[in-house]
Design an enzyme around this catalytic site. Structure first.
Site, PDB file in Angstrom:
ATOM      1  CG  ASP A 184      -1.800   1.210   1.281  1.00  0.00           C
ATOM      2  OD1 ASP A 184      -2.420   1.564   0.235  1.00  0.00           O
ATOM      3  OD2 ASP A 184      -1.883   1.660   2.473  1.00  0.00           O
ATOM      4  CB  SER A 185       0.154   4.970  -0.682  1.00  0.00           C
ATOM      5  OG  SER A 185      -1.066   4.961   0.346  1.00  0.00           O
ATOM      6  CB  CYS A 241      -3.108   0.812  -2.587  1.00  0.00           C
ATOM      7  SG  CYS A 241      -3.500   2.605  -2.677  1.00  0.00           S
ATOM      8  CD  GLU A 261       0.803   6.048   6.374  1.00  0.00           C
ATOM      9  OE1 GLU A 261       1.909   5.598   6.197  1.00  0.00           O
ATOM     10  OE2 GLU A 261      -0.268   5.756   6.003  1.00  0.00           O
ATOM     11  CB  CYS A 268      -8.986   5.070   1.052  1.00  0.00           C
ATOM     12  SG  CYS A 268      -7.512   5.435   1.667  1.00  0.00           S
ATOM     13  CG  HIS A 290      -4.689   4.948   4.964  1.00  0.00           C
ATOM     14  ND1 HIS A 290      -4.339   4.414   3.607  1.00  0.00           N
ATOM     15  CD2 HIS A 290      -3.567   5.404   5.542  1.00  0.00           C
ATOM     16  CE1 HIS A 290      -2.786   4.669   3.677  1.00  0.00           C
ATOM     17  NE2 HIS A 290      -2.368   5.059   4.626  1.00  0.00           N
TER      18      HIS A 290
HETATM   19  N1  DGL Z   1      -4.520   3.350   1.134  1.00  0.00           N
HETATM   20  C1  DGL Z   1      -4.728   4.113  -0.205  1.00  0.00           C
HETATM   21  C2  DGL Z   1      -6.098   3.439  -1.034  1.00  0.00           C
HETATM   22  O1  DGL Z   1      -6.627   2.739  -0.691  1.00  0.00           O
HETATM   23  C3  DGL Z   1      -4.610   5.767  -0.212  1.00  0.00           C
HETATM   24  C4  DGL Z   1      -3.919   6.472   0.392  1.00  0.00           C
HETATM   25  C5  DGL Z   1      -2.927   7.568  -0.257  1.00  0.00           C
HETATM   26  O2  DGL Z   1      -3.545   8.461  -0.809  1.00  0.00           O
HETATM   27  O3  DGL Z   1      -1.884   7.351  -0.519  1.00  0.00           O
HETATM   28  O4  DGL Z   1      -6.570   4.244  -1.657  1.00  0.00           O
END
Ligand code: DGL
Length: 267
Positions: free
Chosen positions: A6-7, A69, A148, A187, A189
């Site tokens: 993931d990011s 992600c 985060e 998302c 997160h």
């Molecule tokens: N976790 C990422 C997602 O599912 C997004 C977070 C980011 O913007 O990097 O879209």
């Protein structure tokens, strides 16, 4: 091992579901926090970073790759499948279809990154549900970043303020005609903000994410390669954690949300 990335720390919500579904598998997780967020930058950034992270996982001989992600899936799953045609690659996208099945008012809100909501892949998903429900789309700039940061400092003020702001902007939640009764977390997160969203929206609003569906799909796609419960690999159930950002952020998130205490290594 199954590779997951993931990011940042958000993909841990998917890793949690993967470990529940596949307890005998080993995982390697990469948080690309040093290059986050993906969702508020252009698509080229998400593609380039996804390719770099995937190349690292492939060099470690993963038997499957889970893009944990939504933003990276929307931007890069096609490129990654072209790069590695023999590798099972599983992506994650907002759970619109399950939300349609759950909603009684027929009005659904989708919280996601700006980049996911603007992607062609999401537009196609939306088109596939056209006429089945009314969708209100809400980009949540800063929310993934707030989650985060909270992993380590445990300060949830910004998360709560963002959740309040973005749900208010989406519209009126409730079970009466026309109101939004189902919220999609688009998302990875955002499941970590779920307790605050539940508190804000009350018990009658249903909140859906795709973690379990992704885990089930991974099991289906990887079936012939999985460790069996009677003959698991000697090291089965192990998780290796890597980050391109601050190791203590991923360490804190993995400990707090998954109960993982293993050492995080820098990438
Ligand atoms: N976790 C990422 C997602 O599912 C997004 C977070 C980011 O913007 O990097 O879209």
């Amino acid at each position: 091992m199954i590779g997951v990335f993931d990011s940042g720390v958000g993909g841990l919500s998917v890793l949690k579901a993967l470990r529940e579904e596949l307890p005998h598998e080993d995982f390697i997780y990469i948080a690309d926090s040093g290059h986050a967020p993906y969702g508020e930058r252009d698509e080229a950034h998400a593609i380039a970073r996804s390719r770099a992270v995937a190349a690292h996982l492939v060099s470690r001989n993963v038997k499957a790759l889970v893009i944990a992600c939504n933003t990276a899936t929307a931007a890069a799953i096609h490129s990654l499948r072209a790069d590695y045609p023999l590798l099972p690659i599983i992506g994650v996208e907002p759970a619109l279809k399950p939300a349609v099945a759950l909603s009684k008012t027929g009005h659904i809100a989708v919280l996601a990154t700006r980049s996911t909501l603007g992607s062609g892949r999401f537009q196609a998903l939306l088109d596939s549900q056209a006429g089945l429900a009314r969708f209100t789309l809400q980009a949540c700039d800063g929310l993934a970043d707030a989650i985060e940061r909270s992993a380590e400092n445990r300060d949830t003020t910004e998360i709560i303020a963002s959740c309040a702001r973005y749900t208010r902007a989406a519209g009126i939640f409730g079970t009466q005609t026309g109101q939004i009764d189902t919220l999609v977390l688009g998302c990875t997160h955002y499941p970590f903000a779920r307790p605050y969203l539940e508190e804000l929206l009350g018990p009658h609003v249903q909140i859906v994410d795709n973690g379990q569906a992704v885990a089930r799909q991974t099991r289906r796609l990887c079936a012939p390669m999985l460790n069996s419960p009677s003959f698991p690999a000697p090291s089965s159930g192990q998780v290796d954690l890597f980050t391109t950002g601050q190791p203590q952020t991923l360490q804190a998130a993995a400990g707090r949300w998954l109960g993982l205490v293993g050492l995080v290594k820098p990438l």
